[in-house]
Design a protein around this motif. Structure first.
Motif, PDB file in Angstrom:
ATOM      1  N   ALA A  60      -8.038 -21.220   5.618  1.00  0.00           N
ATOM      2  CA  ALA A  60      -7.399 -20.377   5.796  1.00  0.00           C
ATOM      3  C   ALA A  60      -7.983 -18.956   5.546  1.00  0.00           C
ATOM      4  CB  ALA A  60      -6.179 -20.390   5.453  1.00  0.00           C
ATOM      5  N   ASP A  61      -8.940 -19.029   4.522  1.00  0.00           N
ATOM      6  CA  ASP A  61      -9.631 -17.768   4.235  1.00  0.00           C
ATOM      7  C   ASP A  61     -10.307 -17.282   5.538  1.00  0.00           C
ATOM      8  OD1 ASP A  61     -10.422 -15.790   2.749  1.00  0.00           O
ATOM      9  OD2 ASP A  61     -12.126 -16.985   1.780  1.00  0.00           O
ATOM     10  N   PRO A  62      -9.977 -15.863   5.804  1.00  0.00           N
ATOM     11  CA  PRO A  62     -10.610 -15.645   6.943  1.00  0.00           C
ATOM     12  C   PRO A  62     -12.381 -15.180   6.599  1.00  0.00           C
ATOM     13  CG  PRO A  62      -9.344 -13.698   5.959  1.00  0.00           C
ATOM     14  CD  PRO A  62      -8.943 -15.182   5.251  1.00  0.00           C
ATOM     15  N   ALA A  63     -12.916 -15.311   7.774  1.00  0.00           N
ATOM     16  CA  ALA A  63     -14.325 -14.841   7.413  1.00  0.00           C
ATOM     17  C   ALA A  63     -14.855 -13.598   7.740  1.00  0.00           C
ATOM     18  CB  ALA A  63     -15.298 -15.574   8.530  1.00  0.00           C
ATOM     19  N   ASP A  64     -13.902 -12.876   8.414  1.00  0.00           N
ATOM     20  CA  ASP A  64     -14.225 -11.362   8.545  1.00  0.00           C
ATOM     21  C   ASP A  64     -13.610 -10.529   7.479  1.00  0.00           C
ATOM     22  OD1 ASP A  64     -14.674  -8.837   9.132  1.00  0.00           O
ATOM     23  OD2 ASP A  64     -13.894  -9.177  11.243  1.00  0.00           O
ATOM     24  N   PRO A  65     -14.172  -9.981   6.624  1.00  0.00           N
ATOM     25  CA  PRO A  65     -13.705  -9.036   5.544  1.00  0.00           C
ATOM     26  C   PRO A  65     -12.465  -8.141   6.143  1.00  0.00           C
ATOM     27  CG  PRO A  65     -15.854  -9.102   5.227  1.00  0.00           C
ATOM     28  CD  PRO A  65     -15.763  -9.720   6.545  1.00  0.00           C
ATOM     29  N   ALA A  66     -12.797  -7.907   7.468  1.00  0.00           N
ATOM     30  CA  ALA A  66     -11.741  -6.995   7.744  1.00  0.00           C
ATOM     31  C   ALA A  66     -10.213  -7.519   8.134  1.00  0.00           C
ATOM     32  CB  ALA A  66     -12.257  -6.026   9.129  1.00  0.00           C
ATOM     33  N   ASP A  67     -10.376  -8.762   8.521  1.00  0.00           N
ATOM     34  CA  ASP A  67      -9.087  -9.404   8.623  1.00  0.00           C
ATOM     35  C   ASP A  67      -8.357  -9.772   7.258  1.00  0.00           C
ATOM     36  OD1 ASP A  67      -9.671  -9.492  11.102  1.00  0.00           O
ATOM     37  OD2 ASP A  67     -10.688 -11.287  11.225  1.00  0.00           O
ATOM     38  N   ARG A  68      -9.303  -9.561   5.989  1.00  0.00           N
ATOM     39  CA  ARG A  68      -8.388  -9.926   4.777  1.00  0.00           C
ATOM     40  C   ARG A  68      -7.555  -8.825   4.447  1.00  0.00           C
ATOM     41  NH1 ARG A  68     -13.706 -12.365   1.443  1.00  0.00           N
ATOM     42  NH2 ARG A  68     -14.164 -13.770   2.901  1.00  0.00           N
ATOM     43  N   PRO A  69      -6.261  -9.374   3.777  1.00  0.00           N
ATOM     44  CA  PRO A  69      -5.441  -8.210   3.481  1.00  0.00           C
ATOM     45  C   PRO A  69      -6.133  -7.279   2.121  1.00  0.00           C
ATOM     46  CG  PRO A  69      -4.887 -10.599   2.257  1.00  0.00           C
ATOM     47  CD  PRO A  69      -5.798 -10.661   3.491  1.00  0.00           C
ATOM     48  N   VAL A  70      -5.623  -6.037   2.389  1.00  0.00           N
ATOM     49  CA  VAL A  70      -6.230  -5.026   1.588  1.00  0.00           C
ATOM     50  C   VAL A  70      -5.447  -5.084   0.181  1.00  0.00           C
ATOM     51  CG1 VAL A  70      -6.917  -2.621   1.095  1.00  0.00           C
ATOM     52  CG2 VAL A  70      -7.266  -3.816   3.474  1.00  0.00           C
ATOM     53  N   SER A  71      -5.957  -5.120  -1.068  1.00  0.00           N
ATOM     54  CA  SER A  71      -5.073  -4.984  -2.144  1.00  0.00           C
ATOM     55  C   SER A  71      -4.920  -3.674  -2.548  1.00  0.00           C
ATOM     56  CB  SER A  71      -5.709  -5.935  -3.459  1.00  0.00           C
ATOM     57  OG  SER A  71      -5.059  -5.880  -4.549  1.00  0.00           O
ATOM     58  N   ARG A  72      -3.708  -3.107  -2.610  1.00  0.00           N
ATOM     59  CA  ARG A  72      -3.660  -1.592  -3.294  1.00  0.00           C
ATOM     60  C   ARG A  72      -3.096  -1.621  -4.405  1.00  0.00           C
ATOM     61  NH1 ARG A  72      -3.809   1.439   1.475  1.00  0.00           N
ATOM     62  NH2 ARG A  72      -3.751   0.426   3.429  1.00  0.00           N
ATOM     63  N   SER A  73      -3.421  -0.931  -5.207  1.00  0.00           N
ATOM     64  CA  SER A  73      -3.145  -0.769  -6.637  1.00  0.00           C
ATOM     65  C   SER A  73      -1.861   0.199  -6.584  1.00  0.00           C
ATOM     66  CB  SER A  73      -4.379  -0.183  -7.390  1.00  0.00           C
ATOM     67  OG  SER A  73      -5.473  -0.856  -7.506  1.00  0.00           O
ATOM     68  N   PRO A  74      -1.218  -0.147  -7.396  1.00  0.00           N
ATOM     69  CA  PRO A  74       0.000   0.856  -7.556  1.00  0.00           C
ATOM     70  C   PRO A  74      -0.235   2.065  -7.903  1.00  0.00           C
ATOM     71  CG  PRO A  74       0.360  -0.700  -9.267  1.00  0.00           C
ATOM     72  CD  PRO A  74      -0.883  -1.164  -8.399  1.00  0.00           C
ATOM     73  N   SER A  75       0.577   3.123  -7.571  1.00  0.00           N
ATOM     74  CA  SER A  75       0.262   4.436  -8.036  1.00  0.00           C
ATOM     75  C   SER A  75       0.791   4.716  -9.404  1.00  0.00           C
ATOM     76  CB  SER A  75       1.253   5.503  -7.206  1.00  0.00           C
ATOM     77  OG  SER A  75       0.849   5.496  -5.807  1.00  0.00           O
ATOM     78  N   PRO A  76      -0.302   5.323 -10.073  1.00  0.00           N
ATOM     79  CA  PRO A  76       0.246   5.349 -11.632  1.00  0.00           C
ATOM     80  C   PRO A  76       1.243   6.283 -11.819  1.00  0.00           C
ATOM     81  CG  PRO A  76      -1.873   6.643 -11.147  1.00  0.00           C
ATOM     82  CD  PRO A  76      -1.612   5.902 -10.031  1.00  0.00           C
ATOM     83  N   SER A  77       2.107   5.892 -12.942  1.00  0.00           N
ATOM     84  CA  SER A  77       3.308   6.736 -13.123  1.00  0.00           C
ATOM     85  C   SER A  77       2.836   7.817 -13.708  1.00  0.00           C
ATOM     86  CB  SER A  77       4.452   6.045 -13.838  1.00  0.00           C
ATOM     87  OG  SER A  77       3.658   5.502 -15.190  1.00  0.00           O
ATOM     88  N   VAL A  78       3.604   9.035 -13.536  1.00  0.00           N
ATOM     89  CA  VAL A  78       3.414  10.683 -14.172  1.00  0.00           C
ATOM     90  C   VAL A  78       3.857  10.279 -15.484  1.00  0.00           C
ATOM     91  CG1 VAL A  78       3.483  12.974 -13.760  1.00  0.00           C
ATOM     92  CG2 VAL A  78       3.140  11.110 -11.962  1.00  0.00           C
ATOM     93  N   PRO A  79       3.332  10.599 -16.486  1.00  0.00           N
ATOM     94  CA  PRO A  79       3.855  10.823 -17.725  1.00  0.00           C
ATOM     95  C   PRO A  79       4.931  11.876 -17.633  1.00  0.00           C
ATOM     96  CG  PRO A  79       1.711  11.278 -17.860  1.00  0.00           C
ATOM     97  CD  PRO A  79       1.820  10.891 -16.587  1.00  0.00           C
ATOM     98  N   PRO A  80       5.983  12.064 -18.409  1.00  0.00           N
ATOM     99  CA  PRO A  80       6.817  13.259 -18.723  1.00  0.00           C
ATOM    100  C   PRO A  80       5.986  14.173 -18.744  1.00  0.00           C
ATOM    101  CG  PRO A  80       7.822  11.447 -19.676  1.00  0.00           C
ATOM    102  CD  PRO A  80       6.314  10.972 -19.497  1.00  0.00           C
ATOM    103  N   SER A  81       5.045  14.477 -19.632  1.00  0.00           N
ATOM    104  CA  SER A  81       4.649  15.654 -20.132  1.00  0.00           C
ATOM    105  C   SER A  81       3.770  16.475 -19.084  1.00  0.00           C
ATOM    106  CB  SER A  81       3.561  15.514 -21.307  1.00  0.00           C
ATOM    107  OG  SER A  81       2.454  14.699 -20.850  1.00  0.00           O
ATOM    108  N   ALA A  82       3.455  15.556 -17.793  1.00  0.00           N
ATOM    109  CA  ALA A  82       2.852  16.107 -16.649  1.00  0.00           C
ATOM    110  C   ALA A  82       3.441  16.497 -15.586  1.00  0.00           C
ATOM    111  CB  ALA A  82       1.845  14.982 -16.110  1.00  0.00           C
ATOM    112  N   LYS A  83       4.868  16.332 -15.696  1.00  0.00           N
ATOM    113  CA  LYS A  83       5.956  16.736 -14.671  1.00  0.00           C
ATOM    114  C   LYS A  83       6.041  18.284 -14.555  1.00  0.00           C
ATOM    115  CE  LYS A  83       8.537  12.562 -14.597  1.00  0.00           C
ATOM    116  NZ  LYS A  83       9.886  11.848 -14.929  1.00  0.00           N
ATOM    117  N   PRO A  84       6.310  18.679 -13.301  1.00  0.00           N
ATOM    118  CA  PRO A  84       6.296  20.373 -13.291  1.00  0.00           C
ATOM    119  C   PRO A  84       7.512  20.837 -14.107  1.00  0.00           C
ATOM    120  CG  PRO A  84       6.199  19.396 -11.179  1.00  0.00           C
ATOM    121  CD  PRO A  84       6.285  18.227 -12.069  1.00  0.00           C
TER     122      PRO A  84
END
Length: 239
Positions: A60-84
């Motif tokens: 089931a592993d697709p041969a074409d890399p474009a067909d493979r699901p893209v792994s997205r890293s979660p957005s880093p949380s903003v520390p309180p000191s960096a908030k406006p």
């Protein structure tokens, strides 16, 4: 006529012996053939799927890399000191109680006013960093350095005319805060600044064509003030 006798008997015996020898030889060949090495049976075909070109055993592993699901890293949380820094107004006095300081913060920008209520004043402005640090500048080399931490007071220093004025400014709730009025009164350019401190005390300077003096009292509820017989309106100051 004589009977065949022993000769025939001997001949029959020889024929029988020859037959037996021939039979034994045939049987030995067959036994040798049957007792020889056997060809091993073919192994049953494996049920596992054949590996693909990349060596992956998962069909089931697709041969074409474009067909493979893209792994997205979660957005880093903003520390309180960096908030406006939140929008707010601050007002207070210098440590020597000689002057007042007001600061207004809006959307990462700040404007401040320093005055002694007599003849020393300075308007300063600049940016507010996400950690609450202020670096504001004004005319003639005036400078304000301050820090706001954990939504508490602003602690800092104003440098003006070669002197340093450490100060503390607490959060101001209306009508406390910073006000300003500009107009032309009897041909003179008028520029007034007021700091309304918590508790209602006012400190301000009115500049008439470059001549500073103590400012008249404003009505903090409406901002109205009378200058040389003319009514003006002082408005809250924001960056």
């Amino acid at each position: 006529m004589k009977r065949p006798g022993p000769v025939l008997t001997l001949l029959a015996g020889l024929l029988l012996a020859a037959f037996m020898l021939s039979l034994n030889a045939t049987t030995g060949v067959r036994n040798a053939a049957s007792s020889g090495p056997r060809t091993p049976a073919a192994a049953p075909p494996s049920s596992a799927p054949p590996e693909g070109p990349t060596g992956s055993a998962n069909p089931a592993d697709p041969a074409d890399p474009a067909d493979r699901p893209v792994s997205r890293s979660p957005s880093p949380s903003v520390p309180p000191s960096a908030k406006p820094v939140p929008n707010a107004d601050y007002a207070g006095r210098t440590d020597d109680d000689s002057s007042a300081v007001a600061v207004s913060l809006r959307d990462g920008r700040a404007i401040a006013y320093f005055c002694d209520g007599h003849d020393k004043e300075s308007w300063l402005k600049g940016a507010v960093r996400a950690d609450g640090t202020l670096r504001l500048t004004g005319k003639n080399g005036a400078r304000l350095d301050g820090t706001l931490r954990d939504s508490g007071p602003i602690r800092g220093t104003v440098r003006l005319g070669g002197q340093r004025y450490p100060f503390t400014a607490d959060k101001a709730v209306k009508p406390s805060g910073l006000y300003r009025a500009t107009a032309t009164v009897r041909g003179a350019r008028v520029d007034g600044g007021w700091i309304v401190l918590p508790g209602g005390r006012q400190v301000g300077i009115l500049d008439r064509d470059g001549e500073p003096s103590a400012a008249p009292v404003i009505d903090p509820r409406t901002g109205t003030v009378t200058v040389d017989g003319q009514e003006l309106t002082a408005h809250p100051v924001t960056p």
